[in-house]
Design a protein around this motif. Sequence first.
Motif, PDB file in Angstrom:
ATOM      1  N   TYR A  61      13.046 -10.713  10.217  1.00  0.00           N
ATOM      2  CA  TYR A  61      11.624  -9.860  10.624  1.00  0.00           C
ATOM      3  C   TYR A  61      12.069  -8.570  10.461  1.00  0.00           C
ATOM      4  O   TYR A  61      11.350  -7.562   9.943  1.00  0.00           O
ATOM      5  CB  TYR A  61      11.242 -10.098  11.748  1.00  0.00           C
ATOM      6  N   LEU A  62      13.438  -8.237  10.617  1.00  0.00           N
ATOM      7  CA  LEU A  62      14.001  -6.679  10.956  1.00  0.00           C
ATOM      8  C   LEU A  62      14.167  -6.291   9.333  1.00  0.00           C
ATOM      9  O   LEU A  62      13.777  -5.105   8.929  1.00  0.00           O
ATOM     10  CB  LEU A  62      15.179  -6.775  11.476  1.00  0.00           C
ATOM     11  N   VAL A  63      14.536  -7.134   8.563  1.00  0.00           N
ATOM     12  CA  VAL A  63      14.740  -7.061   7.007  1.00  0.00           C
ATOM     13  C   VAL A  63      13.162  -6.801   6.496  1.00  0.00           C
ATOM     14  O   VAL A  63      13.163  -5.683   5.818  1.00  0.00           O
ATOM     15  CB  VAL A  63      15.646  -7.843   6.359  1.00  0.00           C
ATOM     16  N   ALA A  64      12.346  -7.412   6.737  1.00  0.00           N
ATOM     17  CA  ALA A  64      11.120  -7.319   6.174  1.00  0.00           C
ATOM     18  C   ALA A  64      10.257  -5.704   6.686  1.00  0.00           C
ATOM     19  O   ALA A  64       9.751  -5.047   6.005  1.00  0.00           O
ATOM     20  CB  ALA A  64      10.152  -8.605   6.813  1.00  0.00           C
ATOM     21  N   MET A  65      10.624  -5.695   8.002  1.00  0.00           N
ATOM     22  CA  MET A  65      10.123  -4.229   8.536  1.00  0.00           C
ATOM     23  C   MET A  65      10.769  -3.254   7.822  1.00  0.00           C
ATOM     24  O   MET A  65       9.949  -2.156   7.365  1.00  0.00           O
ATOM     25  CB  MET A  65      10.298  -4.097   9.851  1.00  0.00           C
ATOM     26  N   LEU A  66      11.975  -3.192   7.458  1.00  0.00           N
ATOM     27  CA  LEU A  66      12.745  -2.149   6.965  1.00  0.00           C
ATOM     28  C   LEU A  66      12.347  -1.923   5.395  1.00  0.00           C
ATOM     29  O   LEU A  66      12.225  -0.856   5.103  1.00  0.00           O
ATOM     30  CB  LEU A  66      14.251  -2.531   6.907  1.00  0.00           C
ATOM     31  N   PHE A  67      12.111  -3.273   4.687  1.00  0.00           N
ATOM     32  CA  PHE A  67      11.528  -3.306   3.262  1.00  0.00           C
ATOM     33  C   PHE A  67      10.016  -2.328   3.465  1.00  0.00           C
ATOM     34  O   PHE A  67       9.985  -1.856   2.434  1.00  0.00           O
ATOM     35  CB  PHE A  67      11.576  -4.599   2.892  1.00  0.00           C
ATOM     36  N   ILE A  68       9.340  -2.805   4.381  1.00  0.00           N
ATOM     37  CA  ILE A  68       7.816  -2.049   4.207  1.00  0.00           C
ATOM     38  C   ILE A  68       7.966  -0.681   4.779  1.00  0.00           C
ATOM     39  O   ILE A  68       7.429   0.270   4.304  1.00  0.00           O
ATOM     40  CB  ILE A  68       7.189  -2.918   5.435  1.00  0.00           C
ATOM     41  N   ILE A  69       8.829  -0.289   5.659  1.00  0.00           N
ATOM     42  CA  ILE A  69       9.042   1.232   5.895  1.00  0.00           C
ATOM     43  C   ILE A  69       9.681   1.876   4.602  1.00  0.00           C
ATOM     44  O   ILE A  69       9.068   3.008   4.268  1.00  0.00           O
ATOM     45  CB  ILE A  69      10.112   1.353   6.987  1.00  0.00           C
ATOM     46  N   PHE A  70      10.573   1.240   3.934  1.00  0.00           N
ATOM     47  CA  PHE A  70      11.052   1.805   2.787  1.00  0.00           C
ATOM     48  C   PHE A  70      10.164   2.159   1.680  1.00  0.00           C
ATOM     49  O   PHE A  70       9.812   3.105   0.949  1.00  0.00           O
ATOM     50  CB  PHE A  70      12.297   1.142   2.137  1.00  0.00           C
ATOM     51  N   ASP A  71       9.150   0.980   1.524  1.00  0.00           N
ATOM     52  CA  ASP A  71       7.904   0.959   0.702  1.00  0.00           C
ATOM     53  C   ASP A  71       7.030   2.275   1.014  1.00  0.00           C
ATOM     54  O   ASP A  71       6.538   2.916   0.078  1.00  0.00           O
ATOM     55  CB  ASP A  71       7.215  -0.138   0.397  1.00  0.00           C
ATOM     56  N   ILE A  72       6.884   2.389   2.403  1.00  0.00           N
ATOM     57  CA  ILE A  72       5.800   3.423   2.838  1.00  0.00           C
ATOM     58  C   ILE A  72       6.297   4.693   2.388  1.00  0.00           C
ATOM     59  O   ILE A  72       5.667   5.533   2.034  1.00  0.00           O
ATOM     60  CB  ILE A  72       5.522   3.155   4.236  1.00  0.00           C
ATOM     61  N   GLU A  73       7.814   4.909   2.773  1.00  0.00           N
ATOM     62  CA  GLU A  73       8.295   5.978   2.486  1.00  0.00           C
ATOM     63  C   GLU A  73       8.169   6.460   0.804  1.00  0.00           C
ATOM     64  O   GLU A  73       7.832   7.674   0.483  1.00  0.00           O
ATOM     65  CB  GLU A  73       9.566   6.077   2.795  1.00  0.00           C
ATOM     66  N   VAL A  74       8.430   5.480  -0.019  1.00  0.00           N
ATOM     67  CA  VAL A  74       8.362   5.734  -1.388  1.00  0.00           C
ATOM     68  C   VAL A  74       6.967   6.280  -1.891  1.00  0.00           C
ATOM     69  O   VAL A  74       6.731   7.171  -2.640  1.00  0.00           O
ATOM     70  CB  VAL A  74       9.088   4.658  -2.189  1.00  0.00           C
ATOM     71  N   ILE A  75       5.968   5.705  -1.116  1.00  0.00           N
ATOM     72  CA  ILE A  75       4.569   5.734  -1.766  1.00  0.00           C
ATOM     73  C   ILE A  75       4.194   7.254  -1.332  1.00  0.00           C
ATOM     74  O   ILE A  75       3.333   7.519  -1.895  1.00  0.00           O
ATOM     75  CB  ILE A  75       3.810   4.548  -0.885  1.00  0.00           C
ATOM     76  N   PHE A  76       4.679   7.486  -0.183  1.00  0.00           N
ATOM     77  CA  PHE A  76       4.524   8.791   0.250  1.00  0.00           C
ATOM     78  C   PHE A  76       5.278  10.028  -0.551  1.00  0.00           C
ATOM     79  O   PHE A  76       4.672  11.066  -0.993  1.00  0.00           O
ATOM     80  CB  PHE A  76       4.406   9.158   1.636  1.00  0.00           C
ATOM     81  N   ILE A  77       6.404   9.858  -0.786  1.00  0.00           N
ATOM     82  CA  ILE A  77       7.257  10.856  -1.453  1.00  0.00           C
ATOM     83  C   ILE A  77       7.161  10.918  -3.000  1.00  0.00           C
ATOM     84  O   ILE A  77       6.897  12.080  -3.390  1.00  0.00           O
ATOM     85  CB  ILE A  77       8.708  10.613  -1.139  1.00  0.00           C
ATOM     86  N   TYR A  78       6.942   9.968  -3.753  1.00  0.00           N
ATOM     87  CA  TYR A  78       6.670  10.015  -4.942  1.00  0.00           C
ATOM     88  C   TYR A  78       5.667  10.923  -5.500  1.00  0.00           C
ATOM     89  O   TYR A  78       5.789  11.973  -6.352  1.00  0.00           O
ATOM     90  CB  TYR A  78       6.734   8.661  -5.734  1.00  0.00           C
ATOM     91  N   PRO A  79       4.338  10.477  -5.120  1.00  0.00           N
ATOM     92  CA  PRO A  79       3.167  11.448  -5.304  1.00  0.00           C
ATOM     93  C   PRO A  79       3.517  13.050  -5.019  1.00  0.00           C
ATOM     94  O   PRO A  79       3.332  14.022  -5.944  1.00  0.00           O
ATOM     95  CB  PRO A  79       2.100  10.967  -5.076  1.00  0.00           C
TER      96      PRO A  79
END
Length: 122
Positions: A61-79
């Motif tokens: 679950y910790l790896v899954a949450m870290l993956f989701i956090i990384f995805d959210i970070e990329v979704i906000f930073i890229y645009p």
Amino acid sequence: MLETYIPILLVMFFALVIALAITFTSSILGPQRPGKEKLSTYESGMKPVGTARERMSIKYYLVAMLFIIFDIEVIFIYPWAVQFKKLFSEFGTPVFYSMLIFLVVFELGYLYAFKKGGFKWD
């Protein structure tokens, strides 16, 4: 103004009614012959090992949450990075500082996960 939305609402209503009618009709009229083989667990064509109620490691679950956090970070930073010149020329330094605060909060989260051993994937 609301009169323009009436046709859209009617189409959505009829689509919902038809979908519900098809679903309930198939469950009423369709064949229902449950058996031991049909009710058994199916896992990629293999016989399941153990029970479905086994406890999972918290690391999963910790790896899954870290993956989701990384995805959210990329979704906000890229645009933001793609439009940075336009945003900076239009709004100035607050655009830069808001993203800096965003990144600091995320990095604090990563630091917390690192301190708790979230990156030790044994």
